[in-house]
Scaffold this active site. Structure first.
Site, PDB file in Angstrom:
ATOM      1  N   CYS A  23       0.853  -1.194   0.000  1.00 50.34           N
ATOM      2  CA  CYS A  23       0.000   0.000   0.000  1.00 50.34           C
ATOM      3  C   CYS A  23       0.886   1.240   0.000  1.00 50.34           C
ATOM      4  O   CYS A  23       1.723   1.412   0.892  1.00 50.34           O
ATOM      5  CB  CYS A  23      -0.911  -0.006   1.221  1.00 50.34           C
ATOM      6  SG  CYS A  23      -1.752   1.561   1.528  1.00 50.34           S
ATOM      7  N   CYS A  26       0.359   3.416   3.045  1.00 50.99           N
ATOM      8  CA  CYS A  26       0.983   2.819   4.239  1.00 50.99           C
ATOM      9  C   CYS A  26       2.506   2.980   4.185  1.00 50.99           C
ATOM     10  O   CYS A  26       3.154   3.176   5.222  1.00 50.99           O
ATOM     11  CB  CYS A  26       0.615   1.348   4.350  1.00 50.99           C
ATOM     12  SG  CYS A  26      -1.169   1.062   4.544  1.00 50.99           S
ATOM     13  N   ASP A 403      22.417  14.648 -32.973  1.00 51.66           N
ATOM     14  CA  ASP A 403      23.776  14.792 -33.448  1.00 51.66           C
ATOM     15  C   ASP A 403      23.937  13.826 -34.624  1.00 51.66           C
ATOM     16  O   ASP A 403      23.164  12.871 -34.754  1.00 51.66           O
ATOM     17  CB  ASP A 403      24.760  14.463 -32.324  1.00 51.66           C
ATOM     18  CG  ASP A 403      26.196  14.495 -32.786  1.00 51.66           C
ATOM     19  OD1 ASP A 403      26.568  15.449 -33.483  1.00 51.66           O
ATOM     20  OD2 ASP A 403      26.941  13.553 -32.467  1.00 51.66           O
TER      21      ASP A 403
END
Length: 707
Positions: A23, A26, A403
């Site tokens: 969680c 949590c 480039d």
């Protein structure tokens, strides 16, 4: 922390691998608890990587386990092991949830059979205890500490339902919450699987030869300079350089390339690569924690801590949402009976239903789970995205500047023609150039040196060598200053028109021209050609289809730039650019087109890459500078991974947006339904934990995006 405490506990940085992180809300609470521990200066929980980093005093695992006991968060006993040692369906939570379902079915059967009410209530109460045991075990300590997480709120809701005689609903809510917790365990593990697969790539043991003796050691015991012995079919445990043997290596773990690469003595190899049918002796060049694979894993984990812009909104919203809903629940409990004459049991029922949706789990997890899935998927396919902010930026790009040398082309130019002037001797010219350019790492310099070696020329002695990025180099040879580089930098104003015409002819043919002079006298011109990568044309085409405008920025002359741009299908190019010119070009493109990325592989590109919204480095495997300085790294020299990165980033932005909108709509709808009394406990649990599971499953879809 006081100065005295700092003296007792010198500042250290300790990393703990965790289990039980299911969680996100949590995890945030656990992080705050760890920060409060004596001696801790700072603590960060990486939810995606299941990792805790403490700065300050190292805490014993037992203390960390105690701090995380409210949600079953613990320190791994063996950090190298997968956190999920047993299948999710054999977890205690899953077993208790299954037992709760059986008891509910027995209770419903007994009710249908006309059993005595005490039997029915007993079965429902047993289902509540079985299904809600884990929730209560985590939630009750939180209530005593005034910590209103989901477990605490669910404990109150179920206890309240029992208190007003809603036995059946209390049992079903406890069961449904157990189902959602089990699904969260499964989906969280699934989202982390891409990162775990990286952790599992390199062997933990290595067979090495040291002082003539063969030893089987853990990788932490292997030293730089040891000889690694790699048999056919084995994975390399360390980075190194092949001393003896030839073989084909599958480097997909590092570069994302599925096609094996031929390797021989002198070639660099990476930990995690799978050896083919040859026996290799490899000199170890990096310690276990310094290998390319270790750096990739570390950067992927750190990337998940760098929050995306969407996360800032989520954090601000979640900070005020839960207290607001708790106050609203209290208001429903008091106002409905006092103002509307609703009986207090019904008002309490509505307040309990509202409590269930007070925890913003779905919203909190909406962004990090998507980022975990996307960054992990990218890493498995040879693309290193170094943070949620860079993931979101890549999905909103309007233009990408490239480039040329080493990016659109192979970066291995070859000398096609040597033209001498003013009676200069060809062999002498090659000797001078070989002596000067042997001190340079520039691709054009290496090409000239290779040509001299091929003709058997002995390099002349060069002194006081000085390189000028984007221009060329100069050195003292035979007591005179020689300069080699671009025509614009090397040629003086006194060069004849015929000489300039000859140089223009070479440039019009697509050659890169390098000039050599001595004290303003032109000695020779070297015409070099660089082959375009096979993936460049397809990558440019796919980017155009995605609505992205590609531009080439190169230090080469405009004629060569035009020829290469036409070959790869670019409509816009700019040539003869110094590093500061590339920087200016990026800033101009940003103003005219919006968000821009710069793709490069050299030091010359660093200022432009830093100025762009996203700096993308080519060929990061084995290149520490590219790994550390860019925002996104294409580990192989494969531009086809760039369109994949854009698709993945756009998909991640879309899914994050979907998750946030879905979470908010679900929450507000549930809150709205409480006022007419339509929000049942069952519906509340579906609205809350069902939404959490759905946004997690939606995030996991990012694992399916493929190159």
């Amino acid at each position: 922390m006081s100065e005295g405490e700092q003296a007792i506990h010198p500042e250290v940085k300790v990393v703990y691998r965790l289990t039980g992180l299911t969680c996100a809300d949590c995890a945030a609470k656990f992080e705050r608890e760890v920060k409060k521990a004596p001696g801790v200066i700072d603590a960060r929980v990486n939810f995606g990587a299941s990792k805790l980093t403490i700065r300050g005093k190292a805490l014993p695992p037992e203390q960390i386990n105690q701090l995380g006991a409210f949600d079953g968060i613990r320190v791994k006993e063996d950090p190298t092991e997968d956190g999920r040692r047993i299948p999710w369906y054999r977890e205690r939570q899953a077993l208790f949830t299954g037992g709760s379902l059986l008891l509910i079915l027995f209770a419903l059967g007994a009710k249908g059979a006309g059993a005595h009410e005490s039997v029915i209530v007993g079965l429902f109460l047993s289902a509540v205890i079985t299904g809600g045991w884990e929730t209560a075990r985590k939630g009750l300590p939180g209530l005593f500490r005034h910590r209103f997480d989901m477990n605490a709120l669910m404990t109150v809701a179920v206890a309240g339902a029992i208190g007003i005689g809603y036995w059946e609903e209390a049992a079903v809510v406890a069961f449904l919450f157990g189902v959602s917790e089990t699904l969260q365990i499964y989906t969280s593990d699934k989202a982390r699987s891409s990162l775990q697969s990286l952790l599992d790539l390199a062997p933990r043991k290595a067979v090495i030869r040291r002082n003539g003796e063969e030893l089987n050691l853990s990788v932490e015991e292997v030293k730089v300079g040891d000889t690694l012995l790699v048999r056919p079919g084995e994975k390399l445990a360390m980075d190194g350089r092949i001393l003896r043997g030839v073989s084909s290596l599958n480097q997909a773990a590092i570069t994302g390339e599925s096609v094996p690469v031929f390797k021989e003595a002198g070639d660099e190899v990476f930990a995690g690569s799978l050896n083919g049918d040859g026996f290799l002796e490899v000199e170890v060049t990096k310690r276990a924690e310094e290998t390319t694979l270790s750096k990739i894993i570390s950067m992927v984990e750190e990337a998940q801590e760098k929050r995306a812009p969407a996360q800032a909104f989520v954090d601000r919203f979640a900070k005020f949402y839960t207290p607001a809903i708790l106050l609203l629940s209290l208001a429903v409990l008091l106002i409905k009976p006092m103002v509307f004459g609703i009986i207090w049991q019904d008002a309490l029922y509505d307040a309990l239903a509202l409590l269930i949706v007070a925890c913003p789990c779905a919203l909190v997890v909406s962004t990090p789970m998507a980022i975990v899935s996307a960054i992990g998927n990218a890493a498995r396919n040879g693309v290193l995205i170094k943070g949620g902010i860079h993931l979101e930026t890549a999905g909103s790009l309007n233009v990408i500047a490239f480039d040329k040398t080493g990016t659109l082309t192979w970066g291995e130019p070859a000398v096609k023609e040597v033209v001498t002037f003013d009676g200069a001797d060809r062999q002498q010219v090659l000797a001078i150039v070989a002596g000067m350019e042997s001190m340079s790492e520039h691709p054009l310099a290496r090409a000239v040196v290779r040509r001299a070696e091929a003709e058997g020329v002995v390099p002349a002695g060069a002194e006081e060598f000085q390189a000028y990025p984007g221009r060329g180099a100069e050195a003292i040879v035979d007591g005179r200053l020689h300069r080699i580089g671009s025509p614009r930098w090397v040629l003086s104003e006194h060069i004849s028109g015929r000489t300039r015409q000859r140089i223009e002819e070479l440039e019009n043919q697509g050659y890169t021209v390098v000039c050599l002079n001595v004290e303003d006298r032109l000695l020779a011109v070297f015409a070099l050609a660089d082959e375009v990568r096979g993936t460049s044309r397809e990558a440019v085409r796919e980017l155009k289809q995605a609505g992205i405008h590609p531009v080439m920025l190169t230090g080469d002359n405009s004629r060569t730039a035009r020829a290469i741009a036409a070959e790869v299908g670019m409509d816009e190019y700019r040539g003869e650019l110094l590093p500061e010119d590339k920087l200016e070009a990026v800033q101009e493109l940003k103003e005219s087109h919006g968000k821009i990325a710069m793709v490069g592989d050299g030091v010359n590109d660093a200022p432009a890459m830093a100025a762009a919204d996203s700096g993308i480095a080519m060929g990061g495997a084995g290149t520490d500078t590219a790994l550390e300085t860019s925002d996104i790294v294409l580990m192989a020299d494969d531009l086809s991974k760039l369109p994949f990165t854009i698709r993945l980033s756009r998909a991640a932005r879309g899914i994050i947006r979907q998750n946030i909108i879905f979470s908010l709509v679900t929450k507000f709808l549930a809150v709205y339904l409480v006022f007419p009394g339509w929000l049942t406990l069952w519906l509340a649990i579906f609205a809350d934990m069902g939404a959490t599971v759905l946004v997690t499953l939606n995030s996991i879809r990012l694992l399916k995006v493929k190159p």
